[in-house]
Design an enzyme around this catalytic site. Structure first.
Site, PDB file in Angstrom:
ATOM      1  CG  ASN A   1     -79.308  15.507 144.541  1.00  0.00           C
ATOM      2  OD1 ASN A   1     -78.741  15.186 145.569  1.00  0.00           O
ATOM      3  ND2 ASN A   1     -80.463  16.127 144.536  1.00  0.00           N
TER       4      ASN A   1
ATOM      5  CB  VAL B   1     -68.650  24.406 153.692  1.00  0.00           C
ATOM      6  CG1 VAL B   1     -68.421  25.838 153.249  1.00  0.00           C
ATOM      7  CG2 VAL B   1     -68.277  23.445 152.567  1.00  0.00           C
TER       8      VAL B   1
ATOM      9  CB  SER C   1     -82.180  19.157 149.039  1.00  0.00           C
ATOM     10  OG  SER C   1     -81.676  19.940 148.016  1.00  0.00           O
TER      11      SER C   1
ATOM     12  CG  ASP D   1     -84.281  25.896 150.001  1.00  0.00           C
ATOM     13  OD1 ASP D   1     -85.180  25.696 149.164  1.00  0.00           O
ATOM     14  OD2 ASP D   1     -83.420  25.050 150.303  1.00  0.00           O
TER      15      ASP D   1
ATOM     16  CG  ASP E   1     -94.978  21.174 162.044  1.00  0.00           C
ATOM     17  OD1 ASP E   1     -96.039  21.227 162.692  1.00  0.00           O
ATOM     18  OD2 ASP E   1     -94.481  20.109 161.620  1.00  0.00           O
TER      19      ASP E   1
END
Length: 586
Positions: free
Chosen positions: A293, A309, A383, A147, A156
């Site tokens: 999207n 996948v 995403s 990414d 975090d």
């Protein structure tokens, strides 16, 4: 000739809400001296202008040596047989004629495509061990994220603890310098996308007293920063090459990809990204991609339709399909197999208004800051749906590390919750259910009758009932398939005729302390399916599924392993592939 073809179940991420897609390239035209060339490369050859940066894939690494001899500055991989070179049209034609050249592709640029969603998918039940043998949080499983990087200063996602490698790309892929990945705790995520995705997968929730924990909060993250606003295919391939070369050392079992392009393209097995994800599949690494999207039929990304996948659609918080979520082909292939693309999502996960970690340097994601806690932001897109699935896969693999990618995909489809009113080309098997998926993973139950309908099969006739009793310990006495029962094994027959495209058989018994196994044999007596490999007590059911069985007499065998005298009942059911029926456009 034996033509049995088994159902292989495997596994997709694409941009922020509002991301637009470049119109799909058509399927490649695979003819030039035997090598497969992408449409863009062929278009370049027809114009013969200047030079083009291409990814060349070879059948073996000897091809790389030949490419280096032609261009000493070529960039190469360590495990995959691929090289990145800037070549003239004449050089491309020359390389395409080499006997070891598999394909030549452009170095594509792909687009980027995340408190309530945890409850939507029942991940909190997994943490608590509800209906499970144990509690699971992803401990011991590493997820690779390709990414925009990760802000490893975030409480975090701290470097060395949560983010065990924070790789930045070193080297310009447009220059002669080979790309390398360097672990750097201060690598910035100047977009914010990768931080949000990583937080959804495995964020600890440290900055929110646990409110914004990720799906697998004890999993480890390896981040590959592949760009700030988009992803180059070569960088993604280098990430997979690192995973294939060094991933075992860190137990990398999942790769989460929140990017993609080429919506509506046909699946091409020679696409270098598809080659890399298939290599990962073969190596036991699960790849997850977002569906896309574009919000309309036939817009799924070119790498999300690979049969190897997991492809993820996005849902609203009322369990309806998000308007932006790309869908497959209403009349396209819905059956997962190894020869063509799968034009539907694998399943659907929450992807709207998802709260997760915010990168302090992430300019594009900072506008959605959650006012009561600036360590977090909200975002929408496939995403955001994809890391939910990646996190659940980590939970599944903690519960049962023996699962293969095919097992994982089958379980995800079997355990998904129905989304009434939607077709499989829109939502796949339905809504992600972490608790149901982990329960199946725990037991090693990797097939199910319910997965047949989403894979395009319909039952033929009535179920054939079976029943019997098995004696203790017969598993160690395998005398081969018999026409009649022997001292330990019980056999049941079914005649398979043309048009029977799947067989499903199951058995059940009453005492979970007993452990009996189920086997399926073809007409030649070869075992083509068995429930024994991953399944262990305490359970009270077994099932085996095989697709495209050859005509003839098939045999179901039942035997005890760790058991007393055990009575059982069950069924055998034949199915036909729905797409072969008249009137469906096939």
């Amino acid at each position: 000739m034996k033509m049995t073809k088994r159902l292989t179940l495997s596994l997709a991420l694409v941009g922020l809400l509002g991301t637009t897609f470049t119109p799909a390239e058509a399927s490649t035209i695979p003819e030039l001296e035997g090598a497969t060339l992408s449409a863009s490369v062929q278009e370049f050859l027809s114009s013969a202008d200047d030079s083009m940066q291409v990814i060349v894939t070879f059948d073996d690494r000897s091809g790389l040596d030949a490419l280096k001899a032609l261009d000493p500055q070529v960039q190469t991989t360590r495990t995959l047989s691929m090289g990145l070179a800037t070549l003239t049209a004449d050089q491309i034609r020359d390389i395409a004629s080499w006997g070891t050249t598999r394909s030549i592709w452009e170095n594509a640029t792909d687009d980027l495509y995340l408190e309530d969603s945890i409850g939507m998918i029942n991940a909190d039940d997994v943490w608590a061990g509800e209906g499970l043998r144990g509690t699971y949080d992803g401990t011991g499983v590493t997820v690779a994220v390709t990414d925009t990087g990760v802000d490893a200063t975030h409480p975090d996602l701290t470097h060395g603890n949560k983010v065990i490698k924070n790789f930045a790309v070193v080297g310009d892929p447009l220059s002669d310098t080979n790309v390398a990945f360097v672990d750097n705790p201060t690598t910035a995520d100047d977009h914010g996308h990768g931080t949000h995705v990583s937080g959804t997968i495995g964020g600890t929730g440290a900055a929110s007293e646990g409110k914004f924990r990720g799906v697998a909060p004890a999993s480890d993250i390896i981040s590959f920063k592949l760009g700030s606003a988009n992803v180059l295919a070569w960088w993604a391939i280098q990430s997979y090459d690192w995973i294939l070369t060094e991933g075992d050392e860190h137990n990398v079992r999942v790769v989460s990809n929140s990017w993609g392009g080429g919506g509506g393209s046909d699946y091409d097995p020679e696409d270098p990204v598809n080659i890399a994800t298939k290599a990962a599949y073969d190596a036991g690494v699960v790849t997850v991609f977002a569906a896309g999207n574009s919000g309309s039929p036939n817009t799924m990304g070119r790498n999300s339709v690979s049969p190897y996948v997991v492809s993820v659609a996005a849902a609203n918080k009322d369990f309806t399909l998000a308007s932006f979520s790309s869908t497959g082909r209403p009349d396209g292939n819905q059956n997962r197999n190894s020869s063509e693309g799968l034009y539907r999502p694998t399943l659907t996960a929450p992807g709207v208004d998802i709260g997760a970690a915010r990168a302090l340097t992430g300019a594009q994601m900072s506008s959605g800051v959650i006012t009561e806690n600036p360590f977090y932001t909200r975002a929408s897109g496939t995403s955001m749906a994809t890391p939910h699935v990646s996190g659940v896969v980590a939970l599944m693999l903690e519960a049962n590390p023996a699962l293969t990618p095919a097992n994982v995909i089958s379980i995800l489809e079997c355990s998904a919750a129905e989304m009434p009113g939607y077709a499989s080309f829109e939502v796949g098997a339905g809504m992600l259910d972490a608790q149901a998926a982990v329960a199946m993973a725990e037991k090693g139950r990797t097939t199910c009758k319910s997965s047949l309908s989403v894979n395009g099969f319909e039952p033929i006739g009535e179920e054939q009932p079976i029943s019997g009793t098995v004696l203790p310990g017969g598993y160690a006495v395998d005398t081969g398939v018999s026409e009649i029962d022997d001292a330990f094994w019980r056999y049941h027959k079914i005649e398979v005729t043309e048009g029977m495209d799947a067989l499903h058989t199951q058995i059940a018994w009453n005492n979970p302390a007993e452990n009996i196994y189920l086997h399926l044999y073809d007409p030649q007596g070869n075992e083509v399916g068995a429930s024994a490999g991953l399944l262990a007590a305490p359970i009270t059911e077994r099932e085996v599924l095989v697709t495209y069985p050859e005509p003839g007499t098939w045999t179901v065998g039942v035997v005890g392993r760790v058991n007393a005298v055990t009575p059982y009942t069950g069924t055998i059911q034949a199915f036909t592939e729905a797409s072969t029926k008249p009137g469906n456009g096939k």
